[in-house]
Design a protein around this motif. Sequence first.
Motif, PDB file in Angstrom:
ATOM      1  N   ASP A   1      -5.541 -11.136  -2.662  1.00 55.10           N
ATOM      2  CA  ASP A   1      -5.088  -9.831  -3.155  1.00 55.10           C
ATOM      3  C   ASP A   1      -6.211  -8.877  -3.513  1.00 55.10           C
ATOM      4  O   ASP A   1      -6.140  -8.204  -4.530  1.00 55.10           O
ATOM      5  CB  ASP A   1      -4.184 -10.045  -4.388  1.00 55.10           C
ATOM      6  CG  ASP A   1      -3.600  -8.747  -4.908  1.00 55.10           C
ATOM      7  OD1 ASP A   1      -3.402  -7.828  -4.095  1.00 55.10           O
ATOM      8  OD2 ASP A   1      -3.362  -8.637  -6.114  1.00 55.10           O
TER       9      ASP A   1
ATOM     10  N   ASP B   1      -1.011  -4.614   0.815  1.00 53.84           N
ATOM     11  CA  ASP B   1      -1.157  -5.040  -0.590  1.00 53.84           C
ATOM     12  C   ASP B   1       0.240  -5.359  -1.107  1.00 53.84           C
ATOM     13  O   ASP B   1       0.956  -4.469  -1.524  1.00 53.84           O
ATOM     14  CB  ASP B   1      -1.825  -3.917  -1.397  1.00 53.84           C
ATOM     15  CG  ASP B   1      -1.946  -4.238  -2.873  1.00 53.84           C
ATOM     16  OD1 ASP B   1      -1.729  -5.395  -3.243  1.00 53.84           O
ATOM     17  OD2 ASP B   1      -2.243  -3.312  -3.655  1.00 53.84           O
ATOM     18  N   ASP B   2       0.761  -6.555  -1.072  1.00 53.53           N
ATOM     19  CA  ASP B   2      -0.016  -7.744  -0.849  1.00 53.53           C
ATOM     20  C   ASP B   2       0.671  -8.609   0.216  1.00 53.53           C
ATOM     21  O   ASP B   2       0.507  -9.804   0.253  1.00 53.53           O
ATOM     22  CB  ASP B   2      -0.120  -8.486  -2.190  1.00 53.53           C
ATOM     23  CG  ASP B   2      -1.167  -9.590  -2.178  1.00 53.53           C
ATOM     24  OD1 ASP B   2      -1.998  -9.614  -1.269  1.00 53.53           O
ATOM     25  OD2 ASP B   2      -1.105 -10.435  -3.068  1.00 53.53           O
TER      26      ASP B   2
ATOM     27  N   MET C   1      -7.198  -5.272   3.292  1.00 48.54           N
ATOM     28  CA  MET C   1      -6.386  -4.056   3.145  1.00 48.54           C
ATOM     29  C   MET C   1      -7.311  -2.884   2.795  1.00 48.54           C
ATOM     30  O   MET C   1      -8.271  -3.042   2.048  1.00 48.54           O
ATOM     31  CB  MET C   1      -5.328  -4.246   2.063  1.00 48.54           C
ATOM     32  CG  MET C   1      -5.883  -4.557   0.686  1.00 48.54           C
ATOM     33  SD  MET C   1      -4.571  -5.089  -0.406  1.00 48.54           S
ATOM     34  CE  MET C   1      -5.448  -5.317  -1.960  1.00 48.54           C
TER      35      MET C   1
HETATM   36 ZN   LIG Z   1      -2.325  -6.199  -4.914  1.00 47.97          ZN
END
Ligand SMILES: [Zn+2]
Length: 374
Positions: A162, A104-105, A339
């Motif tokens: 994201d 992230d990210d 993620m």
């Molecule tokens: Zn983020």
Amino acid sequence: MNNERLLSLFCELVQIESPSRDEAAMAKRCARELSEMGFSVEFDNSVQATGSTTGNLVAHLPGTCPGHIVLSAHMDTVQPCTNIVPIVEEGIVRSSGQTILSADDKAGIAAIFEAVRTTLEQSVPRPDITVVLTTCEELSLLGAGALDINLLPEGAPCFIFDADGAPGTVIMGAPCHRSFEAHFLGRAAHAGVEPEAGISAIQMAASAIANMSLGRLDDITTANVGVIEGGSETNVVADSCMIKGECRSLDIKRADACVSAINDALDAAADRFGGTVEYTWREDYGAVNYGESHELVCQIKRACKRAGVEFRPHISGGGADANILCTRGVKAITLGIGMTNFHSVDEFISVSDLQACARLAFALIAEAADPIRS
Ligand SMILES: [Zn+2]
């Protein structure tokens, strides 16, 4: 797609320390990567608003065919992010356990870079490509809030890499966010000698909060009081008390209703005890709400097909750069990057998700150049 290059760039980027407000080293590395690919790179003047060591990075690469696309991610990370050591084991990248990984990210950034590199290497037609890398996303989206929108091509779709969730995850909806600060004013008095001369601001605040509906109000609306401060000594009737809270909803009307209910509770408490209350609301950002047939969503669906990843529509409970940018008139939408356990030392990402994310970014560029007609 060069999977080795992708993984090695990702591992390099995570080792560049870039907590919010100190993204300069990361920005420099990203600017180098983009310049090498032929982008013209500039930084906006957001430093004054964000207090960061760098502005938001905006880079342009002219296309070889009509169309344009914006690919975006954020450069900052939460803490702890000093001396991140990426460990690749059995197809998973994780940190040593002492820090976050910062997928992230940085997974989003690495995927965007690999997608553009591959596009250039394959000499396929490409639209104008703009890459936007923001600062201070983790500080209530400060960077995107201060982004110089004039640097973006007007009307271009903006894909933000994201979100958690596997690549193919699309954040169809994310709530608006409004926050308030309320100050109760009562009257101080000795709590033992003449309590009847006092008006307790703490009691007013407590009464107001007790009469608010908080938590999950319905399937798309939440409210919370998160801060309370007031008083000085146990023997003094407190003359002031401050509370801070928020509400979020996918639906503006429900957010409006929640705000007025909270205001009513604040006013009623002040009236009941004979004190006063002053409060202010701030609209932090508006809601994102895309339907399945929205042009942006259709573009993503087609790109998912090209990239061989499953399209997964999702509603989020939190805000992202897309909320701010949509509020400011940009057609922005957030995509999952795979993620997992982000914002914790247990954060990880699978190598296959990193690759799928890059394939999806590549497919979005291809789709913008030459849409599949169906
Ligand atoms: Zn983020």
